[in-house]
Write an enzyme that holds these catalytic residues in place. Sequence first.
Site, PDB file in Angstrom:
ATOM      1  N   CYS A   7      62.592   8.447 -28.632  1.00 26.43           N
ATOM      2  CA  CYS A   7      63.492   8.367 -29.777  1.00 26.43           C
ATOM      3  C   CYS A   7      63.733   9.783 -30.258  1.00 26.43           C
ATOM      4  O   CYS A   7      63.172  10.731 -29.735  1.00 26.43           O
ATOM      5  CB  CYS A   7      62.844   7.568 -30.885  1.00 26.43           C
ATOM      6  SG  CYS A   7      62.373   5.917 -30.377  1.00 26.43           S
ATOM      7  N   GLY A  34      67.972   8.346 -27.239  1.00 26.25           N
ATOM      8  CA  GLY A  34      67.917   6.915 -27.530  1.00 26.25           C
ATOM      9  C   GLY A  34      69.285   6.408 -27.910  1.00 26.25           C
ATOM     10  O   GLY A  34      69.994   7.066 -28.671  1.00 26.25           O
ATOM     11  N   ASN A 108      59.083   9.204 -33.594  1.00 24.00           N
ATOM     12  CA  ASN A 108      59.327   9.392 -32.169  1.00 24.00           C
ATOM     13  C   ASN A 108      57.955   9.376 -31.485  1.00 24.00           C
ATOM     14  O   ASN A 108      57.078  10.131 -31.876  1.00 24.00           O
ATOM     15  CB  ASN A 108      60.024  10.742 -31.955  1.00 24.00           C
ATOM     16  CG  ASN A 108      60.041  11.180 -30.498  1.00 24.00           C
ATOM     17  OD1 ASN A 108      60.011  12.369 -30.210  1.00 24.00           O
ATOM     18  ND2 ASN A 108      60.097  10.255 -29.586  1.00 24.00           N
ATOM     19  N   GLY A 109      57.794   8.507 -30.489  1.00 21.78           N
ATOM     20  CA  GLY A 109      56.525   8.484 -29.763  1.00 21.78           C
ATOM     21  C   GLY A 109      55.833   7.139 -29.862  1.00 21.78           C
ATOM     22  O   GLY A 109      56.434   6.148 -30.263  1.00 21.78           O
ATOM     23  N   TYR A 259      63.026  17.236 -18.118  1.00 21.73           N
ATOM     24  CA  TYR A 259      64.150  16.313 -18.188  1.00 21.73           C
ATOM     25  C   TYR A 259      64.581  15.897 -19.598  1.00 21.73           C
ATOM     26  O   TYR A 259      65.769  15.887 -19.905  1.00 21.73           O
ATOM     27  CB  TYR A 259      63.820  15.053 -17.375  1.00 21.73           C
ATOM     28  CG  TYR A 259      64.746  13.884 -17.596  1.00 21.73           C
ATOM     29  CD1 TYR A 259      66.109  13.988 -17.343  1.00 21.73           C
ATOM     30  CD2 TYR A 259      64.256  12.675 -18.064  1.00 21.73           C
ATOM     31  CE1 TYR A 259      66.962  12.904 -17.561  1.00 21.73           C
ATOM     32  CE2 TYR A 259      65.110  11.596 -18.269  1.00 21.73           C
ATOM     33  CZ  TYR A 259      66.457  11.714 -18.019  1.00 21.73           C
ATOM     34  OH  TYR A 259      67.290  10.665 -18.236  1.00 21.73           O
TER      35      TYR A 259
END
Length: 487
Positions: A7, A34, A108-109, A259
Amino acid sequence: MEAREKCGVAAVSVPGQGASPYLYRGLRALQHRGQESAGIVTSSHGRLHDRRAMGLVHEVFNRDTLEALRGSTGIGHIRYSTRGTSTVENAQPIILPTHDGGLAIAQNGDIVNYQRLRKRLQADGVELVGNADTEVAGNFLAMEYENSRNMEAAIKRLMSEISGGYAFVMVHGDKFYAWRDPLGIRPLHLGSIEGGYMVASESVAIELMGGTPLRDVAPGEIIAVGRTKDKDGELVPTLRPLKGMSTGERAYCMFEWVYFSRPDSIVNGTLAYEVRYRIGEILAREARPDADLVIPVPDSSRPHALGLAQASGIPYAEGLIKSRFVERTFILPDQKRREEEVRIKLHPVPGVIKGKRVVLVDDSIVRGTTIKEIIAMVRGAGASEVHVRVGSPPIIAPCYFGIDMKDRRELVAHERTEEDIAKLVGADSVRYLSMPGLVEAIGHPEKSLCVGCLTARYPVDIPQEHRRLQTTLTDYHTETPQEDTIQ
Ligand code: SF4
Protein backbone atom coordinates in the site's frame (compact mmCIF):
# COMPACT_ATOMS: atom_id res chain seq x y z
CA MET A 1 7.07 -7.76 -12.41
CA GLU A 2 4.34 -10.04 -11.07
CA ALA A 3 4.55 -9.35 -7.37
CA ARG A 4 1.55 -7.58 -5.96
CA GLU A 5 2.51 -4.53 -4.06
CA LYS A 6 1.58 -3.33 -0.67
CA CYS A 7 0.00 0.00 0.00
CA GLY A 8 1.02 3.62 0.06
CA VAL A 9 0.53 6.21 2.79
CA ALA A 10 0.89 9.97 3.00
CA ALA A 11 0.29 12.66 5.64
CA VAL A 12 0.36 16.44 5.36
CA SER A 13 0.09 19.47 7.60
CA VAL A 14 0.19 22.84 5.85
CA PRO A 15 -0.48 26.29 7.30
CA GLY A 16 -3.60 28.13 6.14
CA GLN A 17 -4.50 25.76 3.27
CA GLY A 18 -6.48 22.62 2.69
CA ALA A 19 -4.49 19.38 3.01
CA SER A 20 -6.66 17.37 0.62
CA PRO A 21 -5.27 18.65 -2.74
CA TYR A 22 -1.75 17.81 -1.55
CA LEU A 23 -2.82 14.35 -0.42
CA TYR A 24 -4.58 13.76 -3.73
CA ARG A 25 -1.39 14.51 -5.64
CA GLY A 26 0.67 12.39 -3.28
CA LEU A 27 -1.65 9.39 -3.60
CA ARG A 28 -1.60 9.66 -7.39
CA ALA A 29 2.20 9.54 -7.24
CA LEU A 30 1.93 6.37 -5.15
CA GLN A 31 -0.77 4.72 -7.27
CA HIS A 32 1.65 1.96 -8.41
CA ARG A 33 1.66 0.69 -4.80
CA GLY A 34 -2.03 -0.20 -4.75
CA GLN A 35 -5.04 0.17 -6.98
CA GLU A 36 -7.97 -1.35 -5.12
CA SER A 37 -9.10 1.52 -2.92
CA ALA A 38 -8.15 5.04 -1.96
CA GLY A 39 -8.99 7.20 1.03
CA ILE A 40 -8.28 10.58 2.61
CA VAL A 41 -9.18 11.82 6.10
CA THR A 42 -8.63 15.46 7.05
CA SER A 43 -8.99 17.25 10.37
CA SER A 44 -10.51 20.68 10.79
CA HIS A 45 -10.35 21.91 14.42
CA GLY A 46 -10.32 18.28 15.53
CA ARG A 47 -13.34 17.30 13.43
CA LEU A 48 -12.60 14.58 10.92
CA HIS A 49 -13.79 14.57 7.29
CA ASP A 50 -13.34 11.43 5.25
CA ARG A 51 -13.82 9.79 1.92
CA ARG A 52 -12.86 6.21 1.10
CA ALA A 53 -13.94 4.14 -1.88
CA MET A 54 -12.90 1.28 -4.11
CA GLY A 55 -11.07 2.41 -7.25
CA LEU A 56 -8.14 4.47 -8.46
CA VAL A 57 -7.34 7.81 -6.86
CA HIS A 58 -8.74 9.88 -9.73
CA GLU A 59 -11.94 7.78 -9.69
CA VAL A 60 -12.48 8.18 -5.95
CA PHE A 61 -11.90 11.95 -5.73
CA ASN A 62 -13.01 14.97 -7.72
CA ARG A 63 -13.03 18.71 -7.11
CA ASP A 64 -16.21 18.57 -4.98
CA THR A 65 -15.13 15.64 -2.82
CA LEU A 66 -11.73 17.23 -2.23
CA GLU A 67 -13.31 20.55 -1.23
CA ALA A 68 -15.53 18.73 1.26
CA LEU A 69 -12.40 17.36 2.95
CA ARG A 70 -11.79 20.43 5.09
CA GLY A 71 -8.77 21.14 7.24
CA SER A 72 -5.09 21.71 6.82
CA THR A 73 -3.95 18.39 8.35
CA GLY A 74 -4.75 14.98 6.93
CA ILE A 75 -3.66 11.52 5.91
CA GLY A 76 -4.20 9.41 2.80
CA HIS A 77 -3.91 5.79 1.78
CA ILE A 78 -4.03 3.67 -1.34
CA ARG A 79 -4.51 -0.03 -0.91
CA TYR A 80 -3.82 -3.35 -2.39
CA SER A 81 -5.09 -5.80 0.23
CA THR A 82 -2.45 -8.03 1.77
CA ARG A 83 -4.43 -8.68 4.94
CA GLY A 84 -8.18 -8.48 5.12
CA THR A 85 -10.60 -8.86 2.27
CA SER A 86 -10.90 -6.47 -0.63
CA THR A 87 -13.99 -4.53 0.39
CA VAL A 88 -14.65 -0.88 1.13
CA GLU A 89 -15.01 -1.78 4.84
CA ASN A 90 -11.31 -2.63 4.81
CA ALA A 91 -10.36 0.48 2.81
CA GLN A 92 -8.26 2.92 4.80
CA PRO A 93 -7.83 5.25 6.63
CA ILE A 94 -10.10 3.84 9.31
CA ILE A 95 -11.68 6.08 11.93
CA LEU A 96 -12.12 5.26 15.62
CA PRO A 97 -13.65 7.35 18.39
CA THR A 98 -11.79 8.70 21.43
CA HIS A 99 -13.06 11.10 24.10
CA ASP A 100 -11.01 13.85 22.41
CA GLY A 101 -12.49 13.28 18.95
CA GLY A 102 -11.88 10.66 16.32
CA LEU A 103 -8.54 9.25 15.28
CA ALA A 104 -7.91 8.11 11.72
CA ILE A 105 -5.17 5.61 10.93
CA ALA A 106 -3.69 3.99 7.82
CA GLN A 107 -0.86 1.55 7.27
CA ASN A 108 1.52 0.19 4.67
CA GLY A 109 2.79 -3.30 5.46
CA ASP A 110 1.78 -6.21 7.67
CA ILE A 111 1.80 -6.88 11.40
CA VAL A 112 2.75 -10.53 11.73
CA ASN A 113 1.44 -11.07 15.28
CA TYR A 114 -1.79 -9.05 15.06
CA GLN A 115 -4.02 -12.05 15.83
CA ARG A 116 -2.69 -12.15 19.39
CA LEU A 117 -3.58 -8.47 19.85
CA ARG A 118 -6.94 -9.05 18.17
CA LYS A 119 -7.83 -11.76 20.69
CA ARG A 120 -6.81 -9.52 23.59
CA LEU A 121 -8.97 -6.67 22.31
CA GLN A 122 -11.93 -8.99 21.82
CA ALA A 123 -11.45 -10.36 25.33
CA ASP A 124 -11.64 -6.72 26.52
CA GLY A 125 -14.99 -6.37 24.72
CA VAL A 126 -13.76 -4.38 21.71
CA GLU A 127 -15.92 -5.02 18.64
CA LEU A 128 -13.91 -5.42 15.43
CA VAL A 129 -15.88 -5.04 12.20
CA GLY A 130 -13.25 -5.94 9.57
CA ASN A 131 -10.40 -8.43 9.57
CA ALA A 132 -7.46 -6.14 8.86
CA ASP A 133 -4.43 -5.66 11.10
CA THR A 134 -4.80 -1.86 10.82
CA GLU A 135 -8.16 -2.01 12.58
CA VAL A 136 -6.57 -3.99 15.40
CA ALA A 137 -3.73 -1.46 15.71
CA GLY A 138 -6.19 1.47 15.62
CA ASN A 139 -8.40 -0.01 18.33
CA PHE A 140 -5.39 -0.74 20.50
CA LEU A 141 -4.25 2.88 20.13
CA ALA A 142 -7.71 4.26 20.91
CA MET A 143 -7.89 2.07 24.04
CA GLU A 144 -4.42 3.05 25.20
CA TYR A 145 -5.15 6.71 24.55
CA GLU A 146 -8.31 6.56 26.66
CA ASN A 147 -6.20 5.18 29.51
CA SER A 148 -3.29 7.61 29.28
CA ARG A 149 -4.56 10.63 27.26
CA ASN A 150 -1.05 10.58 25.79
CA MET A 151 -0.93 9.59 22.13
CA GLU A 152 2.84 9.37 21.94
CA ALA A 153 2.89 6.92 24.85
CA ALA A 154 0.05 4.97 23.20
CA ILE A 155 2.04 4.66 19.94
CA LYS A 156 5.09 3.42 21.83
CA ARG A 157 2.96 0.89 23.65
CA LEU A 158 1.60 -0.32 20.32
CA MET A 159 5.12 -0.60 18.89
CA SER A 160 6.18 -2.70 21.85
CA GLU A 161 3.31 -5.12 21.19
CA ILE A 162 3.52 -5.57 17.44
CA SER A 163 6.06 -7.11 15.14
CA GLY A 164 6.41 -6.93 11.37
CA GLY A 165 7.11 -4.49 8.58
CA TYR A 166 4.96 -1.39 8.78
CA ALA A 167 4.69 2.36 8.20
CA PHE A 168 1.72 4.07 9.87
CA VAL A 169 0.16 7.51 9.52
CA MET A 170 -2.49 8.81 11.89
CA VAL A 171 -4.41 12.04 12.45
CA HIS A 172 -5.90 12.97 15.82
CA GLY A 173 -7.02 16.45 16.80
CA ASP A 174 -4.89 18.90 14.83
CA LYS A 175 -1.84 16.62 14.82
CA PHE A 176 -0.58 13.96 12.51
CA TYR A 177 1.73 11.15 13.55
CA ALA A 178 3.80 8.78 11.45
CA TRP A 179 5.95 5.87 12.57
CA ARG A 180 8.00 3.14 11.00
CA ASP A 181 8.84 -0.38 12.13
CA PRO A 182 12.00 -0.71 14.24
CA LEU A 183 13.93 -2.49 11.47
CA GLY A 184 12.85 -0.12 8.68
CA ILE A 185 11.42 -2.95 6.57
CA ARG A 186 8.78 -0.70 5.01
CA PRO A 187 9.84 2.73 3.73
CA LEU A 188 8.67 6.16 4.91
CA HIS A 189 10.04 9.56 3.90
CA LEU A 190 9.78 12.98 5.57
CA GLY A 191 9.51 16.25 3.66
CA SER A 192 8.79 19.93 4.18
CA ILE A 193 6.47 22.26 2.33
CA GLU A 194 5.65 25.98 2.59
CA GLY A 195 6.01 26.11 6.37
CA GLY A 196 4.48 22.65 6.79
CA TYR A 197 5.48 19.00 6.79
CA MET A 198 4.57 15.84 4.98
CA VAL A 199 5.46 12.17 5.00
CA ALA A 200 4.93 9.61 2.28
CA SER A 201 5.89 6.05 1.41
CA GLU A 202 8.22 7.36 -1.28
CA SER A 203 10.23 10.54 -1.70
CA VAL A 204 8.78 11.04 -5.18
CA ALA A 205 5.31 11.58 -3.67
CA ILE A 206 6.71 14.40 -1.54
CA GLU A 207 8.20 16.00 -4.64
CA LEU A 208 4.95 15.63 -6.58
CA MET A 209 3.03 17.19 -3.68
CA GLY A 210 5.27 20.23 -4.22
CA GLY A 211 7.44 19.53 -1.14
CA THR A 212 11.12 18.98 -0.52
CA PRO A 213 12.25 15.54 0.63
CA LEU A 214 14.26 15.92 3.86
CA ARG A 215 15.21 12.40 4.93
CA ASP A 216 13.91 8.91 5.62
CA VAL A 217 11.90 8.51 8.79
CA ALA A 218 14.41 6.49 10.83
CA PRO A 219 13.55 2.87 11.64
CA GLY A 220 11.55 2.87 14.88
CA GLU A 221 11.12 6.66 14.84
CA ILE A 222 7.83 8.45 15.56
CA ILE A 223 7.13 11.74 13.79
CA ALA A 224 4.62 14.08 15.46
CA VAL A 225 3.52 17.20 13.59
CA GLY A 226 1.38 19.54 15.69
CA ARG A 227 0.58 23.25 15.69
CA THR A 228 2.06 26.07 17.76
CA LYS A 229 1.61 29.85 17.59
CA ASP A 230 4.30 31.79 15.75
CA LYS A 231 5.37 35.35 16.69
CA ASP A 232 2.33 36.77 14.90
CA GLY A 233 0.00 34.48 16.80
CA GLU A 234 -0.64 32.25 13.75
CA LEU A 235 -0.87 28.52 14.30
CA VAL A 236 1.89 26.87 12.28
CA PRO A 237 2.93 23.21 11.94
CA THR A 238 5.79 22.10 14.18
CA LEU A 239 7.75 18.92 13.83
CA ARG A 240 8.74 16.71 16.77
CA PRO A 241 10.81 13.69 15.81
CA LEU A 242 10.54 11.28 18.73
CA LYS A 243 12.73 8.36 19.55
CA GLY A 244 10.40 5.39 19.39
CA MET A 245 11.94 1.96 19.35
CA SER A 246 15.09 0.69 17.79
CA THR A 247 17.50 -2.18 18.23
CA GLY A 248 19.99 -0.45 15.95
CA GLU A 249 19.44 -3.30 13.49
CA ARG A 250 18.16 -2.63 9.96
CA ALA A 251 16.26 -4.85 7.55
CA TYR A 252 15.35 -2.68 4.56
CA CYS A 253 13.20 -4.56 2.04
CA MET A 254 15.51 -5.25 -0.91
CA PHE A 255 12.50 -5.31 -3.23
CA GLU A 256 11.83 -1.59 -2.79
CA TRP A 257 14.97 -0.96 -4.84
CA VAL A 258 14.56 -3.87 -7.23
CA TYR A 259 10.94 -3.28 -8.21
CA PHE A 260 8.36 -1.76 -5.85
CA SER A 261 9.41 1.87 -5.50
CA ARG A 262 9.37 4.17 -8.46
CA PRO A 263 12.84 4.48 -10.05
CA ASP A 264 12.83 8.21 -9.27
CA SER A 265 12.40 7.58 -5.52
CA ILE A 266 15.25 7.75 -3.04
CA VAL A 267 14.89 4.64 -0.90
CA ASN A 268 16.82 4.56 2.38
CA GLY A 269 19.30 7.06 0.98
CA THR A 270 19.82 5.49 -2.45
CA LEU A 271 18.06 6.32 -5.72
CA ALA A 272 16.15 3.24 -6.93
CA TYR A 273 17.10 3.99 -10.57
CA GLU A 274 20.82 3.79 -9.76
CA VAL A 275 20.45 0.45 -8.00
CA ARG A 276 18.51 -0.98 -10.94
CA TYR A 277 21.09 0.24 -13.45
CA ARG A 278 23.90 -1.27 -11.36
CA ILE A 279 21.99 -4.55 -11.20
CA GLY A 280 22.04 -4.62 -15.01
CA GLU A 281 25.78 -3.96 -15.07
CA ILE A 282 26.39 -6.76 -12.58
CA LEU A 283 24.15 -9.14 -14.55
CA ALA A 284 26.33 -8.42 -17.60
CA ARG A 285 29.39 -9.40 -15.55
CA GLU A 286 27.82 -12.48 -13.95
CA ALA A 287 25.70 -13.89 -16.75
CA ARG A 288 26.43 -12.19 -20.08
CA PRO A 289 24.45 -14.03 -22.75
CA ASP A 290 25.56 -14.51 -26.35
CA ALA A 291 22.81 -12.45 -27.97
CA ASP A 292 21.94 -9.72 -30.49
CA LEU A 293 19.49 -7.57 -28.53
CA VAL A 294 18.68 -6.62 -24.93
CA ILE A 295 14.95 -6.03 -24.46
CA PRO A 296 13.39 -4.87 -21.17
CA VAL A 297 10.09 -6.16 -19.88
CA PRO A 298 8.48 -2.70 -19.61
CA ASP A 299 8.19 -0.51 -17.65
CA SER A 300 9.88 -1.47 -14.44
CA SER A 301 12.84 -3.36 -15.96
CA ARG A 302 14.15 -0.60 -18.23
CA PRO A 303 16.97 0.61 -15.96
CA HIS A 304 18.15 -2.99 -15.36
CA ALA A 305 18.15 -3.64 -19.13
CA LEU A 306 19.96 -0.39 -19.91
CA GLY A 307 22.71 -1.27 -17.43
CA LEU A 308 23.05 -4.76 -18.89
CA ALA A 309 23.13 -3.46 -22.48
CA GLN A 310 25.72 -0.78 -21.81
CA ALA A 311 27.99 -3.03 -19.75
CA SER A 312 27.75 -5.97 -22.16
CA GLY A 313 27.90 -4.01 -25.42
CA ILE A 314 24.77 -5.80 -26.66
CA PRO A 315 22.41 -3.27 -28.34
CA TYR A 316 19.32 -2.19 -26.37
CA ALA A 317 15.92 -2.16 -28.08
CA GLU A 318 12.36 -1.48 -27.04
CA GLY A 319 11.04 -4.71 -28.49
CA LEU A 320 7.92 -4.86 -26.32
CA ILE A 321 5.41 -2.05 -26.32
CA LYS A 322 3.22 -1.56 -23.30
CA SER A 323 -0.33 -0.28 -23.70
CA ARG A 324 -0.69 2.89 -21.70
CA PHE A 325 -4.28 2.28 -20.70
CA VAL A 326 -4.43 -1.18 -19.17
CA GLU A 327 -4.39 -1.56 -15.42
CA ARG A 328 -1.50 -3.49 -13.85
CA THR A 329 -1.71 -7.24 -14.38
CA PHE A 330 -1.73 -8.31 -10.78
CA ILE A 331 -4.94 -6.54 -9.79
CA LEU A 332 -6.98 -8.98 -11.84
CA PRO A 333 -8.59 -11.60 -9.68
CA ASP A 334 -7.84 -14.93 -11.29
CA GLN A 335 -4.93 -16.53 -13.05
CA LYS A 336 -6.65 -17.00 -16.43
CA ARG A 337 -7.57 -13.36 -16.70
CA ARG A 338 -4.07 -12.39 -15.62
CA GLU A 339 -2.59 -14.39 -18.49
CA GLU A 340 -4.99 -12.84 -21.00
CA GLU A 341 -4.22 -9.38 -19.75
CA VAL A 342 -0.48 -9.86 -20.35
CA ARG A 343 -1.29 -10.19 -24.04
CA ILE A 344 -3.48 -7.09 -24.00
CA LYS A 345 -0.91 -5.11 -22.07
CA LEU A 346 2.26 -5.98 -24.00
CA HIS A 347 2.85 -6.35 -27.70
CA PRO A 348 6.11 -7.30 -29.45
CA VAL A 349 7.59 -5.23 -32.27
CA PRO A 350 8.02 -7.85 -35.04
CA GLY A 351 10.52 -5.96 -37.17
CA VAL A 352 12.83 -5.48 -34.20
CA ILE A 353 12.73 -9.04 -32.92
CA LYS A 354 12.58 -11.19 -36.08
CA GLY A 355 15.58 -13.50 -36.49
CA LYS A 356 17.35 -12.08 -33.40
CA ARG A 357 18.81 -13.78 -30.34
CA VAL A 358 17.01 -11.82 -27.63
CA VAL A 359 17.86 -11.23 -23.96
CA LEU A 360 14.71 -10.39 -22.04
CA VAL A 361 15.45 -8.53 -18.81
CA ASP A 362 12.93 -8.70 -15.99
CA ASP A 363 13.39 -7.18 -12.53
CA SER A 364 12.02 -10.28 -10.78
CA ILE A 365 10.05 -13.45 -11.40
CA VAL A 366 7.45 -14.55 -8.88
CA ARG A 367 5.00 -17.08 -10.32
CA GLY A 368 6.53 -17.27 -13.80
CA THR A 369 3.22 -16.95 -15.61
CA THR A 370 3.86 -13.47 -17.00
CA ILE A 371 7.36 -14.19 -18.30
CA LYS A 372 6.14 -17.44 -19.86
CA GLU A 373 3.51 -15.52 -21.85
CA ILE A 374 6.06 -12.90 -22.87
CA ILE A 375 8.58 -15.50 -24.05
CA ALA A 376 5.88 -17.17 -26.17
CA MET A 377 4.99 -13.75 -27.59
CA VAL A 378 8.62 -12.93 -28.44
CA ARG A 379 9.14 -16.31 -30.09
CA GLY A 380 5.90 -15.73 -32.02
CA ALA A 381 7.40 -12.47 -33.30
CA GLY A 382 10.32 -14.40 -34.82
CA ALA A 383 13.10 -14.40 -32.19
CA SER A 384 15.59 -17.19 -32.90
CA GLU A 385 16.60 -17.53 -29.22
CA VAL A 386 15.14 -16.09 -26.00
CA HIS A 387 17.37 -15.77 -22.94
CA VAL A 388 16.06 -14.35 -19.66
CA ARG A 389 18.13 -12.36 -17.16
CA VAL A 390 16.51 -11.54 -13.82
CA GLY A 391 17.37 -8.50 -11.69
CA SER A 392 17.08 -10.30 -8.35
CA PRO A 393 18.09 -13.66 -6.89
CA PRO A 394 15.34 -16.35 -7.07
CA ILE A 395 12.28 -15.77 -4.88
CA ILE A 396 11.92 -19.03 -2.99
CA ALA A 397 9.89 -18.16 0.10
CA PRO A 398 6.85 -16.10 1.12
CA CYS A 399 6.84 -12.48 2.23
CA TYR A 400 5.18 -11.76 5.59
CA PHE A 401 5.66 -8.01 5.50
CA GLY A 402 3.11 -6.72 3.06
CA ILE A 403 3.92 -8.24 -0.33
CA ASP A 404 1.50 -10.74 -1.78
CA MET A 405 3.82 -13.73 -2.07
CA LYS A 406 2.25 -15.96 0.51
CA ASP A 407 2.49 -19.51 -0.78
CA ARG A 408 5.72 -21.30 -1.67
CA ARG A 409 3.91 -23.53 -4.15
CA GLU A 410 3.10 -20.47 -6.26
CA LEU A 411 6.74 -19.46 -6.57
CA VAL A 412 8.37 -20.71 -9.75
CA ALA A 413 11.86 -20.76 -8.18
CA HIS A 414 10.81 -22.80 -5.15
CA GLU A 415 12.79 -26.06 -5.34
CA ARG A 416 13.67 -25.50 -9.02
CA THR A 417 17.03 -24.85 -10.68
CA GLU A 418 17.59 -22.20 -13.35
CA GLU A 419 17.51 -25.01 -15.94
CA ASP A 420 14.15 -26.29 -14.61
CA ILE A 421 12.73 -22.78 -14.77
CA ALA A 422 14.02 -22.18 -18.32
CA LYS A 423 12.28 -25.38 -19.42
CA LEU A 424 9.06 -24.44 -17.63
CA VAL A 425 8.81 -20.92 -19.07
CA GLY A 426 10.11 -21.87 -22.53
CA ALA A 427 13.40 -19.91 -22.47
CA ASP A 428 16.76 -20.96 -23.93
CA SER A 429 18.36 -19.90 -20.65
CA VAL A 430 17.36 -18.22 -17.38
CA ARG A 431 19.96 -16.64 -15.10
CA TYR A 432 19.33 -14.73 -11.89
CA LEU A 433 21.39 -12.03 -10.19
CA SER A 434 23.53 -13.50 -7.38
CA MET A 435 23.04 -12.49 -3.74
CA PRO A 436 26.50 -10.81 -3.57
CA GLY A 437 25.56 -9.01 -6.80
CA LEU A 438 22.33 -7.74 -5.25
CA VAL A 439 24.09 -6.54 -2.12
CA GLU A 440 26.76 -4.80 -4.22
CA ALA A 441 24.11 -3.04 -6.33
CA ILE A 442 22.13 -1.80 -3.31
CA GLY A 443 25.24 -0.65 -1.47
CA HIS A 444 24.03 -1.52 2.06
CA PRO A 445 25.54 -4.50 3.91
CA GLU A 446 23.51 -7.70 3.63
CA LYS A 447 22.84 -7.67 7.38
CA SER A 448 20.98 -4.36 6.89
CA LEU A 449 18.60 -5.83 4.31
CA CYS A 450 15.51 -7.98 4.48
CA VAL A 451 16.13 -10.81 2.04
CA GLY A 452 13.57 -13.15 3.60
CA CYS A 453 11.85 -14.14 0.36
CA LEU A 454 15.25 -15.02 -1.15
CA THR A 455 16.63 -17.04 1.77
CA ALA A 456 13.66 -18.05 3.98
CA ARG A 457 15.51 -16.35 6.85
CA TYR A 458 13.48 -13.43 8.14
CA PRO A 459 14.37 -10.40 10.22
CA VAL A 460 11.63 -11.05 12.78
CA ASP A 461 10.14 -14.15 14.30
CA ILE A 462 7.77 -15.94 11.94
CA PRO A 463 6.35 -19.26 13.18
CA GLN A 464 7.76 -22.15 11.10
CA GLU A 465 10.42 -19.95 9.48
CA HIS A 466 14.04 -19.16 10.37
CA ARG A 467 14.75 -15.92 12.14
CA ARG A 468 17.88 -13.93 11.54
CA LEU A 469 17.74 -10.63 13.44
CA GLN A 470 15.24 -9.89 16.16
CA THR A 471 15.16 -12.35 19.02
CA THR A 472 12.24 -11.19 21.12
CA LEU A 473 10.08 -8.10 21.30
CA THR A 474 11.68 -7.24 24.61
CA ASP A 475 14.92 -6.59 22.74
CA TYR A 476 13.36 -3.29 21.78
CA HIS A 477 13.79 -0.43 24.16
CA THR A 478 11.67 2.65 24.48
CA GLU A 479 13.17 6.03 25.08
CA THR A 480 11.78 9.19 26.55
CA PRO A 481 10.48 11.63 23.93
CA GLN A 482 12.79 14.51 23.20
CA GLU A 483 10.85 17.52 24.39
CA ASP A 484 10.13 20.21 21.86
CA THR A 485 12.68 19.13 19.30
CA ILE A 486 11.54 21.47 16.58
CA GLN A 487 13.31 21.52 13.24
S1 SF4 B 1 10.43 -10.89 2.43
FE1 SF4 B 1 11.13 -10.05 0.43
S2 SF4 B 1 9.48 -8.71 -0.33
FE2 SF4 B 1 9.07 -9.17 1.85
S3 SF4 B 1 9.96 -7.42 2.97
FE3 SF4 B 1 11.53 -9.02 2.90
S4 SF4 B 1 12.71 -8.57 1.02
FE4 SF4 B 1 10.81 -7.39 0.91
